[in-house]
Structure formats: structure tokens, C-alpha cells
Design an enzyme around this catalytic site. Structure first.
Site, short mmCIF file in Angstrom:
data_model
loop_
_atom_site.label_atom_id
_atom_site.label_comp_id
_atom_site.label_asym_id
_atom_site.label_seq_id
_atom_site.Cartn_x
_atom_site.Cartn_y
_atom_site.Cartn_z
N TYR A 149 0.20 -0.93 10.56
CA TYR A 149 -0.15 -1.55 9.28
C TYR A 149 0.97 -1.35 8.26
CZ TYR A 149 -2.93 -2.35 5.04
OH TYR A 149 -3.41 -2.82 3.84
N SER B 79 0.84 -1.19 0.00
CA SER B 79 0.00 0.00 0.00
C SER B 79 0.89 1.25 0.00
CB SER B 79 -0.85 -0.04 1.27
OG SER B 79 -1.26 1.23 1.62
N SER B 80 0.33 2.37 -0.44
CA SER B 80 1.13 3.60 -0.48
C SER B 80 1.46 4.12 0.92
CB SER B 80 0.39 4.68 -1.27
OG SER B 80 -0.83 4.97 -0.64
N CYS B 81 0.81 3.56 1.96
CA CYS B 81 1.09 4.04 3.33
C CYS B 81 2.47 3.60 3.82
CB CYS B 81 0.00 3.61 4.29
SG CYS B 81 0.00 1.85 4.61
N LYS C 180 3.37 -3.99 6.18
CA LYS C 180 3.48 -4.00 4.71
C LYS C 180 4.95 -3.87 4.28
CE LYS C 180 -0.69 -4.60 3.35
NZ LYS C 180 -1.00 -5.85 2.67
N HIS D 173 -13.70 4.29 2.10
CA HIS D 173 -12.77 5.26 1.52
C HIS D 173 -13.55 6.38 0.83
CE1 HIS D 173 -9.71 1.79 1.47
NE2 HIS D 173 -9.39 2.61 2.45
N1 NAP Z 1 -8.60 -0.93 -1.47
C1 NAP Z 1 -7.63 -0.04 -1.61
O1 NAP Z 1 -7.87 1.16 -1.86
C2 NAP Z 1 -6.20 -0.48 -1.51
C3 NAP Z 1 -5.25 0.49 -1.75
C4 NAP Z 1 -3.91 0.15 -1.64
C5 NAP Z 1 -3.57 -1.16 -1.29
N2 NAP Z 1 -4.52 -2.10 -1.10
C6 NAP Z 1 -4.05 -3.44 -0.71
O2 NAP Z 1 -4.62 -4.48 -1.48
C7 NAP Z 1 -4.78 -5.65 -0.65
C8 NAP Z 1 -6.22 -6.11 -0.72
O3 NAP Z 1 -7.05 -5.06 -0.28
P1 NAP Z 1 -8.62 -5.07 -0.54
O4 NAP Z 1 -9.05 -3.67 -0.68
O5 NAP Z 1 -8.95 -6.07 -1.59
O6 NAP Z 1 -9.13 -5.58 0.90
P2 NAP Z 1 -10.45 -6.41 1.24
O7 NAP Z 1 -11.52 -6.10 0.26
O8 NAP Z 1 -10.72 -6.17 2.70
O9 NAP Z 1 -9.98 -7.92 1.04
C9 NAP Z 1 -9.08 -8.53 1.90
C10 NAP Z 1 -9.34 -10.02 1.85
O10 NAP Z 1 -8.42 -10.70 2.73
C11 NAP Z 1 -9.13 -11.66 3.47
N3 NAP Z 1 -8.49 -11.92 4.77
C12 NAP Z 1 -8.22 -11.03 5.75
N4 NAP Z 1 -7.66 -11.65 6.78
C13 NAP Z 1 -7.57 -12.97 6.45
C14 NAP Z 1 -7.07 -14.11 7.12
N5 NAP Z 1 -6.56 -14.05 8.37
N6 NAP Z 1 -7.16 -15.31 6.49
C15 NAP Z 1 -7.70 -15.40 5.26
N7 NAP Z 1 -8.17 -14.35 4.57
C16 NAP Z 1 -8.10 -13.14 5.16
C17 NAP Z 1 -10.50 -11.04 3.67
O11 NAP Z 1 -11.45 -12.03 3.99
P3 NAP Z 1 -12.61 -11.66 5.05
O12 NAP Z 1 -13.27 -10.42 4.52
O13 NAP Z 1 -13.48 -12.87 5.05
O14 NAP Z 1 -11.90 -11.40 6.35
C18 NAP Z 1 -10.75 -10.40 2.31
O15 NAP Z 1 -11.29 -11.32 1.41
C19 NAP Z 1 -4.33 -5.24 0.76
O16 NAP Z 1 -3.02 -5.67 0.96
C20 NAP Z 1 -4.38 -3.74 0.73
O17 NAP Z 1 -3.41 -3.15 1.56
C21 NAP Z 1 -5.83 -1.79 -1.19
#
Ligand code: NAP
Length: 326
Positions: free
Chosen positions: A139, A110-112, A143, A186
Site C-alpha cells: 500500500y 498516508s503517513s505509512c 502511495k 482504527h
Molecule cells: N482514514 C484515515 O485515517 C486516513 C489516514 C491517512 C490517509 N488517508 C487517506 O485518505 C484517502 C481516503 O481515505 P478514507 O479514509 O476516506 O477511505 P474510505 O472511507 O475507505 O474511502 C475510500 C473511497 O474510495 C472509493 N474507492 C475505492 N476503490 C475504488 C475504485 N476502484 N473505484 C472507485 N472508487 C473507489 C471507495 O468506494 P467504495 O467504498 O464503494 O469501494 C470509498 O468511497 C486514502 O488515500 C487514504 O490513504 C486516510
């Protein structure tokens, strides 16, 4: 038997993980060669379960898009859970991948990870040059550890075992599968929801916190998925030419940023809200600018395709279809 690799997408029900699965299928990857497990089927913080899963499935490639994620409030309230769970997920998955012969893995950060006062646009080499934003420091540290895990396994086992683990750092993402929760979403999903509700309730105006002057960058999630698959599939020679063993992560941005005011106007237009918009300048603005330098990724042959207007239109359709009854 197909020759395509067996791919494990960790976090396939999340916003990014589900977009990666869509992207792989769209590129013709056979569905039977994509392995997924829900959180309840496989808790990635459970080391024994993760090791058993890899031993049984023996995937060739891994996209690590599972993470404990959340906004400022969740990061502030549950800092222990954020650092512990993310460290455990990364350490368990990356080590089990190595122990079971996975040659290619893509870690999503992530950008953080960048310092609070990093020069804009934020280049990859800004990593570890200053103090992090305190609200999500635990967090961000997790990362950063994920990036360093990938690099360390490459450095120790790259030559001997052919290990090639890569990291991508997305900017702010939006689109299909986003979180539209009224309190902890967000900025884009929050604006879509507020303008939609204002439209159906015939409200006369919507008030937005802050002056609207901060600049932010936004990338449609399917673009992020396409970039992830692109980086995963780069040849090792090309990848190594553009990265360094201890500075290997790649920013994934849209390429330009906009003011919050411009964003608000575009969301308002997309949703079709006809009332007035007020900016409450007594409320805090946050950092003046957050923008990723994506030169490294562009030089590797990828750039974003989905414009903000098009992405917002698709996001609004997704919101109406999946997240609201009216
Ligand atoms: N969204 C953004 O704007 C953004 C921006 C920059 C970076 N990212 C990065 O992209 C990645 C994915 O983000 P996202 O937005 O797709 O998040 P998300 O929609 O919350 O998805 C995360 C997934 O991980 C699963 N998970 C969490 N803890 C787990 C565990 N202990 N065991 C198994 N599965 C687990 C969650 O399942 P459950 O929901 O069932 O817990 C969910 O399916 C992250 O690393 C995030 O930092 C996202």
C-alpha cells in the site's frame, strides 16, 4: 454561469472524500460544479472508463481521495489487491486528468509512506530514506508512486501545459463517516464503539491491549478536508516556494501527539463510561511513537482547529446517529 471551477471529488462517499465535499459546499462552492461518481458508477481501476469519464466531464480540478484502504489485517490478507488497485486508481486518474486538461489535482496519501524507523516527528524529507513497515509495504509503495506520478507530470508538463499536481499526507484521521467495524476499524472508532457498548451493557470494566504508553497523533477529518482545500488553492508561486520538484508532498498533522492512555481516558469521558479501565501489558504496543512534522503546512498558513475533545464529541454524535440503534 458561475466562474467557480468544476471539481471532481474521487471517493466522495469515503470518510475523507465526503468531508472534502462538505468543505467545498461550506465555502460556497456551487453544488452543480462538484462532480462525483460512486464506485459502482465508475470503477477507477478501469482505464477506459476513467478516460471516457474525464473526456465527458472535463473537470478543472480533481481531489483524489479514492483508494483501496484497510487495516493491518486487510493489508496482510490482500496485498496484491492493495498494490494493484491503488496503483491503477492513481495512474488512471492522474493520466486521464492530464490528457483532458486538468491543471490542478490533489492526491491523498498516508503517513505509512515513511520508513518504519523514521526520526520523529516525521519530516517530508524522510521519504525513501529507509525500509517501510512490512505489513503495509505494498500500500505504501502505491502511495509513494502516487506522489511520484504527480511530481513527474509536473516536471514534464508543468511549463508546457500548466500542470500543477500536489500531494498531501494525512496523519491518523477520525470523525464523521468513520468505519466502526468491530474487527477492522482504527483505534478511535474502535474505542468509541467499545466504550459505548460497555456503557449500555453496564459492564464493570474495559480491557485495552498494550501498556497505553505509545504516542500517536489524531486529526479530525473536517480539518483534513479544510487543509486539502487550502493546499489545492495555494498560488503556484507560494506552493513552489515551500516545496521542491522531487520532494513536493505536504504532511497534514494535528501538530502534537498524545499517549494511547490519554486518548483512552478522553474517549471514555466523551462516551460517559463509568467502569474501570485495564491495560493488558502482555499484548503488543506497536511503534513507540508516530508523529508528523507539519512545519511545511504551518508555514503555508494552515493549522488544525478542532481539538481532540471537540472532535471526539462530534465523532460520538455521528456514531450514535448513524452506526448504532441503541
Ligand atoms: N482514514 C484515515 O485515517 C486516513 C489516514 C491517512 C490517509 N488517508 C487517506 O485518505 C484517502 C481516503 O481515505 P478514507 O479514509 O476516506 O477511505 P474510505 O472511507 O475507505 O474511502 C475510500 C473511497 O474510495 C472509493 N474507492 C475505492 N476503490 C475504488 C475504485 N476502484 N473505484 C472507485 N472508487 C473507489 C471507495 O468506494 P467504495 O467504498 O464503494 O469501494 C470509498 O468511497 C486514502 O488515500 C487514504 O490513504 C486516510
Amino acid at each position: 454561469m458561475s466562474n467557480s471551477p468544476k471539481i471532481y471529488v474521487a471517493g466522495h462517499r469515503g470518510m475523507v472524500g465526503s468531508a472534502i465535499v462538505r468543505q467545498l459546499l461550506a465555502q460556497g462552492h456551487p453544488p452543480e460544479n462538484i462532480v462525483t461518481k460512486t464506485h459502482s458508477e465508475l470503477d477507477l481501476t478501469d482505464q477506459v472508463a476513467v478516460r471516457n469519464f474525464f473526456k465527458t466531464e472535463l473537470p478543472d480540478q480533481v481531489y483524489l481521495a479514492a483508494a483501496r484502504v484497510g487495516g493491518i489485517h486487510a493489508n496482510n490478507t490482500y496485498p496484491a489487491e492493495f498494490i494493484y488497485q491503488n496503483l491503477m486508481i492513481e495512474a488512471n486518474v492522474i493520466d486521464a486528468a492530464f490528457q483532458n486538461g486538468v491543471k490542478r489535482l490533489l492526491f491523498l496519501g498516508s503517513s505509512c509512506i515513511y520508513p518504519k524507523l523514521a526520526e520523529q516527528p516525521m519530516r517530508e524529507d524522510a521519504l525513501l530514506t529507509g525500509t517501510l513497515e512490512p505489513t503495509n509495504e505494498p500500500y505504501a509503495i502505491a502511495k509513494i508512486a502516487g506522489i511520484k506520478l504527480c511530481e513527474s507530470y509536473n516536471r514534464q508538463y508543468g511549463l508546457s501545459h500548466g500542470v500543477d499536481y500536489r500531494s498531501v499526507m494525512p496523519t491518523n484521521l477520525y470523525g464523521s463517516g468513520d468505519n466502526y467495524h468491530p474487527e477492522n476499524s482504527h483505534v478511535i472508532p474502535a474505542l468509541i464503539r467499545r466504550f459505548h457498548e460497555a456503557k449500555i451493557n453496564n459492564s464493570h470494566h474495559v480491557t485495552i491491549w498494550g501498556t497505553g504508553s505509545p504516542r500517536r497523533e489524531f486529526l479530525y477529518v473536517d480539518d483534513m478536508a479544510a487543509a486539502s482545500v487550502h493546499v489545492m488553492n495555494l498560488s503556484q508561486a507560494i506552493y513552489q516556494q515551500h516545496t521542491q520538484p522531487m520532494l513536493s508532498h505536504i504532511n497534514v498533522g494535528y501538530g502534537s501527539d498524545i499517549t494511547i492512555k490519554e486518548l483512552v481516558m478522553t474517549v471514555c469521558q466523551t462516551v460517559g463510561f463509568q467502569g474501570a479501565i485495564e491495560f493488558d501489558s502482555s499484548k503488543p504496543d506497536g511503534s513507540p511513537r508516530k508523529w508528523m512534522d507539519s512545519d511545511r503546512l504551518n508555514a503555508l498558513g494552515w493549522q488544525a482547529h478542532v481539538s481532540l475533545e471537540k472532535g471526539l464529541a462530534m465523532a460520538y454524535e455521528d456514531f450514535k446517529k448513524n452506526y448504532c440503534s441503541k
